[in-house]
Design a protein around this motif. Structure first.
Motif, short mmCIF file in Angstrom:
data_model
loop_
_atom_site.label_atom_id
_atom_site.label_comp_id
_atom_site.label_asym_id
_atom_site.label_seq_id
_atom_site.Cartn_x
_atom_site.Cartn_y
_atom_site.Cartn_z
N HIS A 583 118.69 107.42 81.78
CA HIS A 583 118.72 106.08 81.18
C HIS A 583 119.17 106.15 79.72
O HIS A 583 120.02 105.37 79.29
CB HIS A 583 117.34 105.45 81.30
CG HIS A 583 117.21 104.10 80.68
ND1 HIS A 583 117.86 102.98 81.18
CD2 HIS A 583 116.53 103.67 79.58
CE1 HIS A 583 117.57 101.92 80.43
NE2 HIS A 583 116.77 102.32 79.46
N LEU A 584 118.62 107.09 78.96
CA LEU A 584 118.97 107.23 77.55
C LEU A 584 120.43 107.66 77.39
O LEU A 584 121.13 107.20 76.47
CB LEU A 584 118.04 108.23 76.87
CG LEU A 584 116.57 107.80 76.78
CD1 LEU A 584 115.71 108.95 76.27
CD2 LEU A 584 116.41 106.58 75.89
N ASN A 585 120.90 108.50 78.28
CA ASN A 585 122.32 108.89 78.22
C ASN A 585 123.24 107.70 78.44
O ASN A 585 124.26 107.55 77.76
CB ASN A 585 122.61 109.96 79.28
CG ASN A 585 122.08 111.33 78.89
OD1 ASN A 585 121.75 111.58 77.74
ND2 ASN A 585 121.96 112.23 79.87
N ARG A 586 122.89 106.84 79.40
CA ARG A 586 123.72 105.67 79.67
C ARG A 586 123.66 104.66 78.53
O ARG A 586 124.67 104.06 78.17
CB ARG A 586 123.27 104.99 80.97
CG ARG A 586 123.76 105.67 82.23
CD ARG A 586 123.60 104.75 83.44
NE ARG A 586 122.19 104.42 83.66
CZ ARG A 586 121.37 105.15 84.40
NH1 ARG A 586 121.80 106.27 84.97
NH2 ARG A 586 120.11 104.79 84.56
N MET A 587 122.47 104.45 77.98
CA MET A 587 122.29 103.41 76.98
C MET A 587 122.84 103.80 75.60
O MET A 587 123.36 102.97 74.87
CB MET A 587 120.80 103.05 76.85
CG MET A 587 120.23 102.35 78.08
SD MET A 587 120.99 100.76 78.42
CE MET A 587 120.39 99.78 77.04
N THR A 588 122.69 105.06 75.22
CA THR A 588 123.05 105.46 73.84
C THR A 588 124.02 106.63 73.78
O THR A 588 124.38 107.05 72.68
CB THR A 588 121.78 105.82 73.04
OG1 THR A 588 121.19 107.02 73.61
CG2 THR A 588 120.77 104.70 73.08
N GLY A 589 124.41 107.18 74.93
CA GLY A 589 125.26 108.36 74.89
C GLY A 589 124.55 109.55 74.28
O GLY A 589 125.15 110.33 73.52
N ALA A 590 123.27 109.71 74.61
CA ALA A 590 122.43 110.72 73.97
C ALA A 590 122.88 112.14 74.27
O ALA A 590 122.61 113.06 73.50
CB ALA A 590 120.98 110.53 74.42
N GLY A 591 123.54 112.36 75.38
CA GLY A 591 124.01 113.70 75.71
C GLY A 591 122.91 114.66 76.13
O GLY A 591 123.05 115.88 75.98
N LEU A 592 121.81 114.11 76.65
CA LEU A 592 120.70 114.96 77.08
C LEU A 592 121.04 115.71 78.37
O LEU A 592 121.75 115.19 79.23
CB LEU A 592 119.45 114.11 77.32
CG LEU A 592 118.81 113.42 76.11
CD1 LEU A 592 117.75 112.44 76.57
CD2 LEU A 592 118.20 114.46 75.18
N VAL A 593 120.50 116.91 78.48
CA VAL A 593 120.55 117.62 79.74
C VAL A 593 119.48 117.00 80.64
O VAL A 593 118.31 116.92 80.26
CB VAL A 593 120.27 119.12 79.54
CG1 VAL A 593 120.22 119.83 80.90
CG2 VAL A 593 121.34 119.75 78.65
#
Length: 615
Positions: A583-593
């Motif tokens: 969810h965070l990757n989609r919303m902010t482009g966080a780039g989390l693994v």
């Protein structure tokens, strides 16, 4: 509350076409009719819907004798639909004809403006039928209902004819009994806030739709807490779904406030296969959260949609549309729509009452605050930027201190000190601070930034400093490399493109950050401050304790906004953390693994999303 039997309920034929001519009943009022000579009323109430159908059929499809009368100039041509706006039987039932906001056709064309400026109401009696008290009371209630859209005049049909007619027969002597018992009060007001009011991000793309092409009205719910902000929903639709804008045409919260989404004239993205034909309105909340005020505002939007479309739109809900298998809008709203969307009437007016851009109105007063020109937080910054002391807290909340500061600024820039930041104040303020801006300054202009129509250089410098930029910029109104670097830093912090140009997108992102953002230190520590900020977004008690209720709310949030498919049991583990990371990757482009590990990197991404109001 007036109960009106709708066209679909009495079996109306579809109109041949919709009259596109203007309708301005506020310039006139209401014209009363009866059916004609002899007896028409039925003592058996069950027969009344058939009488209405007969009126419509006989008005639209003439006999040979009627056609001859038309050619001889003794009768008007056949109508495209039933010519009356409403019909009232002797038993007091009200039947929708053309309905609210559609131009009447029964008042004749002999006196100019008779159809354009007057509703037409037929009492379903003949010349030999008596008037009943039930009919009088029902017509009076109906006139009170449409009184907010119609002028005060109540006339008989013969009053708007130059040739003789006995119409409205026995109703003519009782016209004075049809006036509302008291002057119609404007009634409750539902405030509609524009995209500028709530700080909308610019749409990436728009597809325009003629309102007259609309055929339906669809009710949704957000399936989240009532504390959700409109910006939060827009961020999800644009950043997670990849849509060009917020999906709904309008949104309504539990206090009855209305927020412009895509608006009346833009294609929505709310129901697959129905976005052009149907207006989409979303209630902000979960199943069971809808209030009477919310119902009234949604109904008022429906009435306005009918006016713009020139027809009565079909009332629908999201899950009821073919091809849309969903539980939206929940059992309560679904039943309300299926029951005809009953609600008390309210008048829609453009935003007032100090809306501050958040999920609840904490303005403390209705005399000022958020305007279509400048948000509360931007007003507070402007006041401080001119040297007001003691400086206001830039919190986006309207109250006596902010009002006093705005009045002070208005006096300083030479405009009326009424505490309301409108176009006059904005123009005076820009003239006051803009005289030395945009010339390049000591830092040298690179031609790519500086003064904009949104915010002066000096106010850009102030905004950069207010977010903690170090070393702080000189607030001298001069554009140069240092200010350019500061603006780019701010743009990165608030989550918009870092191009050094302060345009509408930067202003919206900045306003969202300071109004709705959590302003957390991004340090990877999931402590009380971060927990409270997360709990606020999840709509649970913000006590800083991360317990089962908060975990369950997180799982529900991820299910609603990311389709995670989690079991909402309040027990978090790798499945929940993987869903959160995605969810965070989609919303902010966080780039989390996406590894399901709960650690500082995931917490930092969460803190950043909360700061950007993109959780």
């Amino acid at each position: 509350m007036v109960t009106i039997i709708e066209r679909s309920q009495w079996g109306a034929l579809p109109p041949k076409k919709i009259d596109a001519e203007s309708f301005e009943p506020w310039l006139g009022g209401v014209v009363i009719h009866h059916e004609g000579g002899g007896n028409f009323a039925s003592n058996n109430h069950a027969n009344c819907p058939q009488l209405v159908r007969n009126v419509q059929r006989d008005s639209m499809y003439y006999s040979l004798a009627d056609e001859i009368a038309v050619k001889l100039g003794k009768k008007e041509p056949a109508y495209d639909d039933i010519p009356y706006n409403y019909l009232v039987c002797k038993h007091g039932s009200i039947y929708e004809g053309r309905g609210y906001g559609r131009r009447s056709a029964a008042n004749s064309t002999e006196v100019p403006g008779s159809n354009k400026n007057y509703y037409a109401i037929m009492g379903m009696i003949g010349e030999d039928d008596p008037v009943t008290s039930d009919m009088i009371f029902a017509i009076r209630d109906l006139i009170t209902y449409i009184g907010k859209h119609a002028g005060p005049a109540i006339k008989g049909h013969k009053d708007v004819r130059t040739t003789f007619t006995a119409c409205p027969g026995n109703l003519y002597p009782v016209l004075n009994q049809l006036y509302p018992l008291s002057t119609p009060d404007p009634g409750p007001i539902a405030y509609l806030y524009s995209r500028a009011d709530w700080g909308a991000r610019p749409a990436k793309d728009v597809t325009r739709v003629d309102p007259k092409a609309r055929t339906g009205f669809t009710v949704h719910y957000s399936d989240g807490p009532t504390t959700q902000s409109v910006r939060q929903i827009q961020n999800y639709h644009m950043d997670s779904n990849g849509w060009s804008d917020i999906g709904y045409n309008f949104l309504v919260d539990d206090t009855g406030r209305i927020f412009e989404g895509r608006g009346w004239y833009i294609q929505g993205a709310h129901a697959s296969g129905w976005n052009t034909s149907h207006i989409g309105v979303c209630f902000i909340g979960e199943d069971g959260d809808a209030t009477e005020k919310a119902y009234s505002s949604i109904r008022a939007l429906y009435e306005q949609a009918n006016l713009l479309a020139g027809r009565t739109l079909e009332k629908t809900y999201h899950g009821g549309l073919p091809g849309n298998a969903t539980s939206c809008p929940g059992a309560k709203l679904r039943a309300w729509v299926q029951n005809g969307m009953p609600a008390w009437g309210v008048t829609i007016e453009y935003g007032d009452g100090g809306y501050n851009g958040g999920g609840s109105d904490s303005s403390g007063g209705a005399g000022g605050g958020m305007t279509q020109v400048r948000s509360v937080s931007a007003q507070q910054q402007a006041v401080n930027g001119l040297g007001y002391s003691p400086a206001l807290t830039v919190d986006g909340l309207w109250g006596p201190l902010t009002e006093a500061g705005v009045r002070w600024l208005q006096g300083k820039v030479g405009t009326g000190a009424d505490g309301l930041w409108g176009p006059g104040t904005e123009a005076a303020y820009k003239a006051y601070v803009g005289g030395s801006n945009g010339s390049g300054g000591s830092g040298g202009s690179n031609g790519s930034g500086g003064m904009s129509s949104v915010r002066s250089v000096q106010m850009q410098q102030y905004a950069v400093n207010s977010l903690g930029y170090s070393p702080a910029l000189d607030q001298d109104g001069a554009w140069g490399p240092l200010t350019d670097a500061g603006v780019r830093w701010l743009q990165g912090k608030v989550g918009t493109g870092a191009d050094g140009l302060w345009g509408p997108a930067t202003e919206a992102a900045y306003s969202a950050y300071i109004d709705d953002g959590a302003r957390l230190v991004v340090d990877g520590d999931f402590g009380p401050s971060t927990i409270r900020a997360t709990q606020k977004k999840l709509g649970v008690e913000a006590d800083g304790q991360w317990g089962p209720n908060s975990k369950k709310a997180l799982q529900h949030h991820l299910n609603v906004w990311s389709g995670a498919g989690l079991v909402e049991d309040g027990i978090t583990g790798p499945a929940t953390y993987k869903a959160l990371q995605s969810h965070l990757n989609r919303m902010t482009g966080a780039g989390l693994v996406v590894d399901g590990a709960w650690g500082p990197a995931t917490v930092k991404a969460l803190q950043n999303a909360l700061n950007l109001n993109k959780f």
